[in-house]
Design an enzyme around this catalytic site. Structure first.
Site, mmCIF file in Angstrom:
data_model
loop_
_atom_site.group_PDB
_atom_site.id
_atom_site.type_symbol
_atom_site.label_atom_id
_atom_site.label_comp_id
_atom_site.label_asym_id
_atom_site.label_seq_id
_atom_site.Cartn_x
_atom_site.Cartn_y
_atom_site.Cartn_z
ATOM 1 N N HIS A 8 4.136 1.425 2.274
ATOM 2 C CA HIS A 8 5.337 0.705 1.822
ATOM 3 C C HIS A 8 6.010 1.463 0.678
ATOM 4 O O HIS A 8 7.226 1.589 0.623
ATOM 5 C CB HIS A 8 4.982 -0.708 1.347
ATOM 6 N N LYS B 283 -2.258 -2.671 6.492
ATOM 7 C CA LYS B 283 -2.963 -3.807 5.923
ATOM 8 C C LYS B 283 -3.894 -4.396 6.964
ATOM 9 O O LYS B 283 -5.038 -4.709 6.681
ATOM 10 C CB LYS B 283 -1.946 -4.879 5.498
ATOM 11 N N CYS C 47 -2.737 -4.334 21.177
ATOM 12 C CA CYS C 47 -1.456 -3.820 20.693
ATOM 13 C C CYS C 47 -1.592 -2.326 20.427
ATOM 14 O O CYS C 47 -2.538 -1.906 19.768
ATOM 15 C CB CYS C 47 -1.062 -4.548 19.404
ATOM 16 N N CYS D 92 2.698 -7.344 14.633
ATOM 17 C CA CYS D 92 4.043 -6.773 14.821
ATOM 18 C C CYS D 92 5.108 -7.872 14.794
ATOM 19 O O CYS D 92 6.275 -7.578 14.621
ATOM 20 C CB CYS D 92 4.179 -6.072 16.163
ATOM 21 N N HIS E 237 -1.495 -1.858 16.428
ATOM 22 C CA HIS E 237 -2.534 -2.471 15.594
ATOM 23 C C HIS E 237 -3.927 -2.425 16.211
ATOM 24 O O HIS E 237 -4.905 -2.753 15.547
ATOM 25 C CB HIS E 237 -2.148 -3.902 15.239
ATOM 26 N N LYS F 117 -2.415 4.986 11.647
ATOM 27 C CA LYS F 117 -1.427 4.543 10.663
ATOM 28 C C LYS F 117 -2.132 3.719 9.588
ATOM 29 O O LYS F 117 -2.890 2.810 9.896
ATOM 30 C CB LYS F 117 -0.384 3.679 11.372
ATOM 31 N N HIS G 16 0.845 -1.201 0.000
ATOM 32 C CA HIS G 16 0.000 0.000 0.000
ATOM 33 C C HIS G 16 0.880 1.250 0.000
ATOM 34 O O HIS G 16 2.111 1.172 -0.080
ATOM 35 C CB HIS G 16 -1.006 -0.036 1.155
ATOM 36 N N CYS H 185 2.086 -9.706 19.837
ATOM 37 C CA CYS H 185 1.254 -9.206 18.733
ATOM 38 C C CYS H 185 1.752 -9.849 17.449
ATOM 39 O O CYS H 185 2.892 -9.619 17.037
ATOM 40 C CB CYS H 185 1.308 -7.683 18.611
HETATM 41 O O1 ME8 Z 1 7.702 -4.378 9.499
HETATM 42 N N1 ME8 Z 1 3.299 4.983 6.683
HETATM 43 O O2 ME8 Z 1 7.256 -5.202 7.398
HETATM 44 P P1 ME8 Z 1 5.928 -4.403 6.984
HETATM 45 C C1 ME8 Z 1 4.593 4.976 6.363
HETATM 46 N N2 ME8 Z 1 8.904 -7.162 7.738
HETATM 47 N N3 ME8 Z 1 5.311 3.875 6.167
HETATM 48 C C2 ME8 Z 1 4.671 2.710 6.293
HETATM 49 C C3 ME8 Z 1 3.306 2.631 6.628
HETATM 50 C C4 ME8 Z 1 2.606 3.841 6.818
HETATM 51 N N4 ME8 Z 1 1.328 3.883 7.099
HETATM 52 N N5 ME8 Z 1 2.958 1.339 6.666
HETATM 53 C C5 ME8 Z 1 4.064 0.636 6.362
HETATM 54 C C6 ME8 Z 1 7.919 -5.139 8.580
HETATM 55 N N6 ME8 Z 1 5.107 1.462 6.124
HETATM 56 C C7 ME8 Z 1 9.081 -6.104 8.657
HETATM 57 C C8 ME8 Z 1 10.356 -5.334 8.381
HETATM 58 S S1 ME8 Z 1 13.007 -5.184 8.109
HETATM 59 C C9 ME8 Z 1 14.321 -6.132 8.529
HETATM 60 C C10 ME8 Z 1 11.609 -6.153 8.472
HETATM 61 C C11 ME8 Z 1 6.469 1.076 5.734
HETATM 62 O O3 ME8 Z 1 5.425 -5.055 5.752
HETATM 63 C C12 ME8 Z 1 7.492 1.497 6.765
HETATM 64 O O4 ME8 Z 1 8.754 1.588 6.157
HETATM 65 O O5 ME8 Z 1 5.022 -4.284 8.142
HETATM 66 C C13 ME8 Z 1 7.483 0.325 7.705
HETATM 67 O O6 ME8 Z 1 8.639 0.260 8.478
HETATM 68 C C14 ME8 Z 1 7.385 -0.815 6.735
HETATM 69 O O7 ME8 Z 1 6.515 -0.340 5.702
HETATM 70 C C15 ME8 Z 1 6.823 -2.044 7.440
HETATM 71 O O8 ME8 Z 1 6.476 -3.002 6.525
#
Ligand code: ME8
Length: 515
Positions: A20, A298, A144, A129, A147, A295, A17, A126
């Protein structure tokens, strides 16, 4: 040495989304900027494919976790990055053997060094998370805080990493490297957190099996976050390609959302210290894109697909908008109205119209051959100086400080300066006078505006590559100066690079009117 930048590796429980894409586009702009400085660059992104969250999603869809990941990666994640013109150098998936084998070796090393021991743990977890929570931070005693969903109480025998022994060394590192965690608010939060004292970290799970087995006790799988963080090392040759590793390691910038700051600024450096590896240069935490005060996520079903916006505004405007509208590091809300307003005023009117007016006038008054600046004076000098200032400001802001909004602001101030210059000089009026003096003036004005646009095309190339390319070709610069990608940021301010005589053509409109 390569300038090495990473994004988080994203969970593939669902399609990407806006949130990301926000981090990934920022990293793309940063790395394109450094490439255009002439540096060698490594830009890494990828996907995080183990753990309970993915396993449950796959189960709910009646497929194996591996099938689920393969499908999502190939059908959703990689195609989106291609669509958004993300120029990553590699894409790591945590289910690849190049990763899993090295993760096992890394963890085995820590075990052999006495950094890991067996114990048991009970606590609220969670799954969204993939993290144990502290009871005190739960909302209403059971939700959480990120979330807003109920946590699960887990009790299991785990292996633990002696994280608690690293607090002092981490604090010393933060002290000696004030830029290690940015922005300052993120740094303060982490310092406070570490000062309170760290607990040992459970690094294995035994209640499910979708993960990398602990090498000495394969009934356990490695905690998904330990697995995931190591992608930054395994992807650049840790334990497999020493030459590449030496060329790349450590990362210059880990880009992360603020939700995963502690993993990157506390656990990750402690893991590296434990194994004697060098620490990254910077961990930069971007803020959240918010929907209705929460925030975008998904799990909360508030994720908007980037394609909904690119269909309407185009990819370049999309890449521009979020970085321009929200100071990097702060939270921001997205609205169609604000996007449409910036599109029309900044991109279509200020920038697009300037480019098309200049090309049209060179066509009309000089048959499309760029005239020489015959009588440049103070007004032209002010434009040349304005370009120098914009280059210096944008280079520092974007290239050094990740202040994308500030850097783009400087470039667009210059665009407005050039528009002001054209209004003041009014070439369409000068053109009516056929005297040699007036014609020399007309030539000078149009050369100056075209040369200013050359600089703008270079400065905006990392952000809006397709549009800059169109402008570059329309200015005749491709033929005269070569590929846009080879233009250095430092050369952007070298006034007079665009030679008189090049053929300027009126290309497609850079930013068509919105429906
Ligand atoms: O946390 N606003 O993956 P994830 C801004 N797999 N950035 C956002 C966002 C939002 N609303 N939502 C997501 C994970 N992001 C782990 C990471 S790294 C070794 C492992 C971005 O799929 C932001 O960069 O939940 C966040 O840190 C990342 O997506 C989390 O993606």
């Amino acid at each position: 040495m390569a300038f090495y930048v990473s994004t988080p590796i994203y969970y593939v429980n669902d399609a990407p989304h806006l949130g990301h894409a926000y981090t990934t586009v920022a990293g793309d702009v940063l790395t394109r900027w450094h490439r255009q400085r002439g540096e060698s660059v490594w830009y890494l992104t990828g996907t995080d494919e183990h753990g309970q969250k993915i396993m449950r999603t796959a189960e709910a869809h009646g497929v194996s976790p591996q099938e689920w990941c393969d499908k999502l990666v190939e059908e959703a994640w990689k195609p989106l990055w291609k669509h958004l013109e993300i120029a990553n150098d590699d894409f790591i998936r945590t289910t690849e053997p190049r990763h899993t084998q090295r993760v096992q070796e890394f963890v085995q090393d820590l075990y052999d060094k006495g950094e890991i021991y067996k114990g048991s743990y009970t606590g609220p977890y969670c799954v969204s998370c993939e993290e144990y929570k502290v009871v005190g931070e739960l909302l209403e005693g059971e939700l959480c805080p990120i979330h807003k969903r109920p946590v699960e109480w887990l009790e299991e025998d785990n292996y633990f990493f002696k994280l608690s022994e690293y607090g002092e060394r981490l604090l010393e590192h933060y002290d000696a490297n004030p830029d290690f965690i940015q922005p300052a608010s993120a740094r303060n939060e982490v310092v406070q957190f570490v000062r309170q004292g760290l607990q040992d970290l459970s690094i294995s799970r035994s209640t499910f099996d979708w993960g990398i087995p602990i090498p000495w006790d394969p009934k356990h799988v490695i905690y998904v976050w330990i697995d995931a963080l190591l992608n930054y090392a395994t992807a650049v040759g840790y334990g497999s390609d020493q030459a590449k590793f030496d060329q790349t390691w450590p990362a210059d910038v880990h880009l992360v959302g603020k939700d995963i700051l502690r993993f990157h600024a506390v656990i990750w450096p402690a893991m590296l210290l434990a194994n004697g590896l060098r620490l990254p240069g910077r961990v930069f935490a971007n803020g959240w894109l918010m929907v209705g005060g929460e925030k975008m996520s998904k799990s909360n079903l508030t994720g908007i697909s980037p394609r909904q916006l690119t269909e309407h505004f185009g990819v370049d405007a999309y890449r521009y908008y979020f970085l321009r509208a929200i100071p990097f590091g702060q939270d921001g809300a997205f609205s169609w109205e604000d996007f449409a307003a910036r599109y029309t005023s900044e991109l279509a009117n200020d920038y697009g119209n300037l480019a098309s007016r200049v090309a049209a006038m060179v066509g009309k008054y000089f048959d499309g051959a760029l005239p020489a600046a015959a009588d440049a004076g103070p007004a032209e000098q002010a434009i040349a100086d304005g370009l120098s200032a914009a280059v210096a400001a944008a280079d520092k802001a974007i290239g050094d400080n990740l202040d994308f909004a500030g850097g783009l602001g400087a470039v667009f101030d210059f665009v407005r300066q050039v528009n002001g210059y054209l209004s003041d000089q009014a070439p369409w009026k000068v053109a009516k006078d056929e005297s040699p003096q007036a014609q020399a003036r007309l030539a000078t004005i149009l050369y100056t505006a075209a040369e200013a646009l050359r600089g703008v095309a270079v400065l905006l190339n990392p952000v809006m590559p397709a549009t800059s390319e169109r402008l570059w070709v329309s200015l005749g610069a491709e033929v005269a100066l070569g590929a846009l990608a080879d233009q250095r940021i430092s050369e952007a301010a070298d006034w007079g690079r665009l030679p008189a005589g090049v053929s300027v053509t009126k290309g497609e409109v850079l930013f068509p009117r919105l429906d």
